[in-house]
Motif scaffolding. Structure first.
Motif, PDB file in Angstrom:
ATOM      1  N   SER A 263       0.827  -1.212   0.000  1.00 23.10           N
ATOM      2  CA  SER A 263       0.000   0.000   0.000  1.00 23.10           C
ATOM      3  C   SER A 263       0.858   1.258   0.000  1.00 23.10           C
ATOM      4  O   SER A 263       0.474   2.278  -0.567  1.00 23.10           O
ATOM      5  CB  SER A 263      -0.930  -0.007   1.222  1.00 23.10           C
ATOM      6  N   LEU A 264       2.030   1.197   0.639  1.00 22.64           N
ATOM      7  CA  LEU A 264       2.912   2.365   0.667  1.00 22.64           C
ATOM      8  C   LEU A 264       3.449   2.703  -0.707  1.00 22.64           C
ATOM      9  O   LEU A 264       3.550   3.872  -1.088  1.00 22.64           O
ATOM     10  CB  LEU A 264       4.087   2.101   1.619  1.00 22.64           C
ATOM     11  N   VAL A 265       3.834   1.677  -1.478  1.00 23.39           N
ATOM     12  CA  VAL A 265       4.495   1.925  -2.768  1.00 23.39           C
ATOM     13  C   VAL A 265       3.508   1.863  -3.922  1.00 23.39           C
ATOM     14  O   VAL A 265       3.910   1.886  -5.082  1.00 23.39           O
ATOM     15  CB  VAL A 265       5.632   0.906  -3.009  1.00 23.39           C
ATOM     16  N   TYR A 266       2.225   1.836  -3.607  1.00 18.55           N
ATOM     17  CA  TYR A 266       1.194   1.607  -4.619  1.00 18.55           C
ATOM     18  C   TYR A 266       1.253   2.582  -5.787  1.00 18.55           C
ATOM     19  O   TYR A 266       1.370   2.193  -6.931  1.00 18.55           O
ATOM     20  CB  TYR A 266      -0.181   1.673  -3.953  1.00 18.55           C
ATOM     21  N   ARG A 289       6.011  -7.360  -7.794  1.00 20.70           N
ATOM     22  CA  ARG A 289       7.167  -6.454  -7.777  1.00 20.70           C
ATOM     23  C   ARG A 289       7.734  -6.308  -6.372  1.00 20.70           C
ATOM     24  O   ARG A 289       8.952  -6.339  -6.173  1.00 20.70           O
ATOM     25  CB  ARG A 289       6.751  -5.080  -8.294  1.00 20.70           C
ATOM     26  N   VAL A 290       6.817  -6.145  -5.403  1.00 18.37           N
ATOM     27  CA  VAL A 290       7.277  -6.024  -4.019  1.00 18.37           C
ATOM     28  C   VAL A 290       7.960  -7.321  -3.585  1.00 18.37           C
ATOM     29  O   VAL A 290       9.013  -7.294  -2.932  1.00 18.37           O
ATOM     30  CB  VAL A 290       6.099  -5.687  -3.086  1.00 18.37           C
ATOM     31  N   ALA A 291       7.378  -8.456  -3.970  1.00 19.35           N
ATOM     32  CA  ALA A 291       7.969  -9.749  -3.605  1.00 19.35           C
ATOM     33  C   ALA A 291       9.365  -9.910  -4.199  1.00 19.35           C
ATOM     34  O   ALA A 291      10.299 -10.365  -3.523  1.00 19.35           O
ATOM     35  CB  ALA A 291       7.060 -10.882  -4.067  1.00 19.35           C
ATOM     36  N   ILE A 292       9.525  -9.536  -5.458  1.00 18.55           N
ATOM     37  CA  ILE A 292      10.834  -9.649  -6.120  1.00 18.55           C
ATOM     38  C   ILE A 292      11.853  -8.751  -5.427  1.00 18.55           C
ATOM     39  O   ILE A 292      12.992  -9.158  -5.157  1.00 18.55           O
ATOM     40  CB  ILE A 292      10.711  -9.279  -7.606  1.00 18.55           C
ATOM     41  N   PHE A 318      16.656  -6.193 -11.278  1.00 22.14           N
ATOM     42  CA  PHE A 318      17.382  -5.005 -10.841  1.00 22.14           C
ATOM     43  C   PHE A 318      16.508  -3.754 -10.959  1.00 22.14           C
ATOM     44  O   PHE A 318      16.442  -2.933 -10.033  1.00 22.14           O
ATOM     45  CB  PHE A 318      18.653  -4.830 -11.675  1.00 22.14           C
ATOM     46  N   LEU A 319      15.816  -3.597 -12.095  1.00 23.37           N
ATOM     47  CA  LEU A 319      14.987  -2.404 -12.306  1.00 23.37           C
ATOM     48  C   LEU A 319      13.819  -2.356 -11.325  1.00 23.37           C
ATOM     49  O   LEU A 319      13.482  -1.287 -10.794  1.00 23.37           O
ATOM     50  CB  LEU A 319      14.467  -2.386 -13.748  1.00 23.37           C
ATOM     51  N   VAL A 320      13.190  -3.509 -11.076  1.00 29.90           N
ATOM     52  CA  VAL A 320      12.075  -3.557 -10.135  1.00 29.90           C
ATOM     53  C   VAL A 320      12.555  -3.202  -8.731  1.00 29.90           C
ATOM     54  O   VAL A 320      11.902  -2.438  -8.005  1.00 29.90           O
ATOM     55  CB  VAL A 320      11.428  -4.963 -10.150  1.00 29.90           C
ATOM     56  N   VAL A 325      12.950   0.621  -4.207  1.00 33.57           N
ATOM     57  CA  VAL A 325      13.755   1.421  -3.272  1.00 33.57           C
ATOM     58  C   VAL A 325      13.375   2.895  -3.372  1.00 33.57           C
ATOM     59  O   VAL A 325      13.200   3.585  -2.365  1.00 33.57           O
ATOM     60  CB  VAL A 325      15.258   1.212  -3.538  1.00 33.57           C
ATOM     61  N   ASP A 326      13.237   3.401  -4.602  1.00 40.01           N
ATOM     62  CA  ASP A 326      12.826   4.798  -4.791  1.00 40.01           C
ATOM     63  C   ASP A 326      11.468   5.062  -4.140  1.00 40.01           C
ATOM     64  O   ASP A 326      11.266   6.086  -3.473  1.00 40.01           O
ATOM     65  CB  ASP A 326      12.741   5.123  -6.286  1.00 40.01           C
ATOM     66  N   ALA A 327      10.530   4.126  -4.343  1.00 40.30           N
ATOM     67  CA  ALA A 327       9.175   4.312  -3.818  1.00 40.30           C
ATOM     68  C   ALA A 327       9.157   4.292  -2.291  1.00 40.30           C
ATOM     69  O   ALA A 327       8.465   5.091  -1.665  1.00 40.30           O
ATOM     70  CB  ALA A 327       8.247   3.231  -4.378  1.00 40.30           C
TER      71      ALA A 327
END
Length: 587
Positions: A263-266, A289-292, A318-320, A325-327
């Motif tokens: 929910s934070l990075v949604y 994406r969060v799991a990866i 790597f991109l995900v 991290v940015d989010a």
């Protein structure tokens, strides 16, 4: 006089009954007898409209618009006497809480009315538009409603009142999260709120396209069409572990914490939701994406091994992870900041209860994080990180630098914490009275002997020890363990950190994200301690600094400890490993 309009009359605060009456005969004004349309716009100070039920006026008024005013309620006469009123538009009216009892109304718009809570008893209403009315909880008494349009791009759940009304058509503009729930149809959490509506059109925007994503539903015969990817419907292959124990063993966190992180990075994560895919071409949903990202940050597996286990190319992993991290850094900053005064009082109370360290606000510690072979700067081989930790092992403050020639002392002097404490903008809350003569000790943090002794940073005694010094050192040592445990847990969890192929710009962000995630896990274990998302200034007013002597402060505190120990039946607290675990868990 078929129509009338007042536009921008900022001085009007009250409209009395005389507005509608003939001055000579005190009867309805002849002009208003023929008025069919009226727009009252921009009367920004208008708060009162007097019109009693028995006062006849506007008998043929068909359309009325009220826009940009402060009317707290609509006059009784409008509902009882304007019997031909079929269309009503209320926009940006501050203070209006309810709208009810309009027997003739056929079409209603309520737009950006932030205080509106109730719309009731409109027996002929057929068309209703509701846009950005966040407090509206009651919608009832609309038996012949045909079309309902709801517009709120932040809406994440269909309003509960939908279960009690039965429009023939529903048009909905909402968040992508809600649209995904609707797209799940019978298997989604919103099904019971819209299943009875004959036709539903639901949309979510992307950029300038308000209908980029859609769900089209027909009740009879059942049909549901959508362009929302099935992988987006929380059915991703990485995040759909049904067994909670297996889920926690893989992702190191509970499903509840995982959902909260999602929910934070949604919002940031969904800007390019179809650009990342599994090797078989399926789009990665948010949970995938969060799991990866978590798997990558937790793991020291070689890239080819991780690629095989999650079914995603190394470059996508790597991109995900970078995007995640940015989010986290953007959305979770409230999980890593200096406590406000009420939060600090709880921290001090916990230090007191667990370690008998009264008025202590944290433990400061400096550690090295080694850099792996992906680091391209041969000049540096590690990061020097200074942290302040509370009794729950939460990080309250961090400062990091490339090690090079930096030392524990130099990073302290360069840190923002040092600057704030030295000028009196931090650690300046309530004081501890330590003697009958009124002597007081300010708030402080504790650190090992490698730090300088300062009025706000107390270190252990090094010389020949008296009883009071021994008691101080014993409590000091016990309290310091929370920092050691926090850093051990941090390094053991985020194992990929030293191997992250970063440059000077991304390194601090990477560290911050992992520290925030560390705190999130602890915060989710204690719902009562969840920090508010609301931004704030966590430093109190700068206080006038006194001529404080650090040696005297420590001596007063050590004597206070010894005195308090003697008053407790002459036996000091015994610190066991169990006590340390209590400090670590915050239980």
């Amino acid at each position: 006089m078929p129509s009338a309009q007042i536009d921008r009359a900022p001085a009007i605060k009250r409209v009395g009954s005389e507005f509608m009456l003939s001055y000579h005969h005190h009867s309805p004004h002849p002009s208003f007898q023929r008025l069919r349309e009226m727009n009252l716009i921009g009367m920004v100070q208008w708060e009162e409209w007097e019109w009693e039920e028995h006062v006849q006026a506007f008998p043929v008024l068909r359309e009325l618009m009220l826009k940009h005013c402060k009317l707290k309620c609509l006059p009784p006469g409008l509902a009882s006497q304007a019997k031909a009123l079929e269309e009503l538009s209320i926009q940006n009216v501050q203070g209006l809480v309810s709208l009810e009892n309009f027997a003739s109304l056929v079409e209603l718009e309520v737009i950006v009315n932030v205080d509106l809570e109730r719309v009731t008893n409109l027996p002929r209403l057929q068309k209703l538009t509701i846009r950005a009315c966040p407090k509206l909880k009651v919608l009832e008494g609309v038996p012949v409603l045909q079309r309902l349009k709801l517009v709120d791009l932040e809406m994440e759940t269909i309003p509960e009142y939908m279960g009690g009304i039965n429009p023939r058509h529903l048009e909905l503009y909402c968040s992508l999260a809600l649209l995904a729930s609707i797209a799940a149809g019978k298997y989604g959490p919103e099904w019971d709120k819209f299943r009875h509506v004959k036709h539903v059109k639901a949309y979510s925007n992307e950029g300038d396209n308000p209908r980029k994503w859609y769900v089209l539903y027909t009740a009879t015969p059942y049909n549901l069409e959508t362009n929302v990817s099935r992988s987006f419907l929380s059915r991703g292959s990485l995040s759909s572990f049904e067994d909670a124990q297996r889920f926690e063993s893989v992702f190191k966190i509970t499903k509840k914490t995982f959902s909260y992180i999602c929910s934070l990075v949604y919002v940031p994560s969904l800007k390019d939701m179809n650009s990342y895919t599994f090797v078989d071409g399926r789009a990665l949903c948010l949970e995938d994406r969060v799991a990866i990202a978590l798997r990558r940050l937790y793991s020291t597996e070689p890239p080819e091994t991780l690629e095989s286990s999650v079914g995603v190319n190394e470059s996508i992993i790597f991109l995900v992870t970078e995007s995640f991290v940015d989010a986290i850094c953007e959305q979770a900053s409230h999980h890593l900041r200096w406590p406000d005064s009420s939060e600090m009082d709880k921290i001090k109370s916990m230090f007191d209860k667990i370690h008998n360290m009264q008025n202590c606000c944290g433990v400061i510690y400096t550690t090295h994080i080694p850099l792996g072979p992906n680091w391209s700067h041969e000049k540096y081989d590690s990061i020097l990180m200074q942290v302040v930790v509370d009794p729950k092992m939460r990080f309250l403050n961090i400062w990091s630098e490339l090690a090079d020639s930096m030392t524990q002392l130099s990073i302290l002097h360069e840190s923002g914490l040092f600057e704030e404490c030295e000028k009196g903008a931090c650690l300046n809350g309530s004081k501890l009275k330590t003697a009958l003569d009124g002597s007081e000790v300010r708030e402080y943090i504790i650190g090992d002997a490698g730090y300088p002794l300062l009025p706000w940073l107390l270190t252990p005694y090094q010389e020949v020890l008296s009883d009071s010094m021994t008691e101080f050192n014993r409590r000091h040592s016990a309290a310091t363990t929370c920092a050691l445990k926090a850093l051990a847990r941090f390094k053991d969890t985020w194992r990929y950190l030293p191997w992250w192929p970063v440059d000077l710009k991304t390194l601090p962000k990477m560290i911050c994200a992992c520290l925030m995630l560390h705190n999130i896990v602890i915060d989710m274990e204690d719902d009562a301690a969840m920090p508010s998302v609301k931004e704030g200034n966590y430093c109190e007013e700068v206080r006038q600094l006194e001529n404080e002597d650090a040696v005297r402060v420590r001596d007063m505190l050590s004597q206070h400890f010894l005195t308090s120990r003697s008053s407790e039946s002459g036996v000091g607290p015994v610190y066991t490993e169990e006590d340390h675990e209590v400090a670590a868990s915050g239980s």
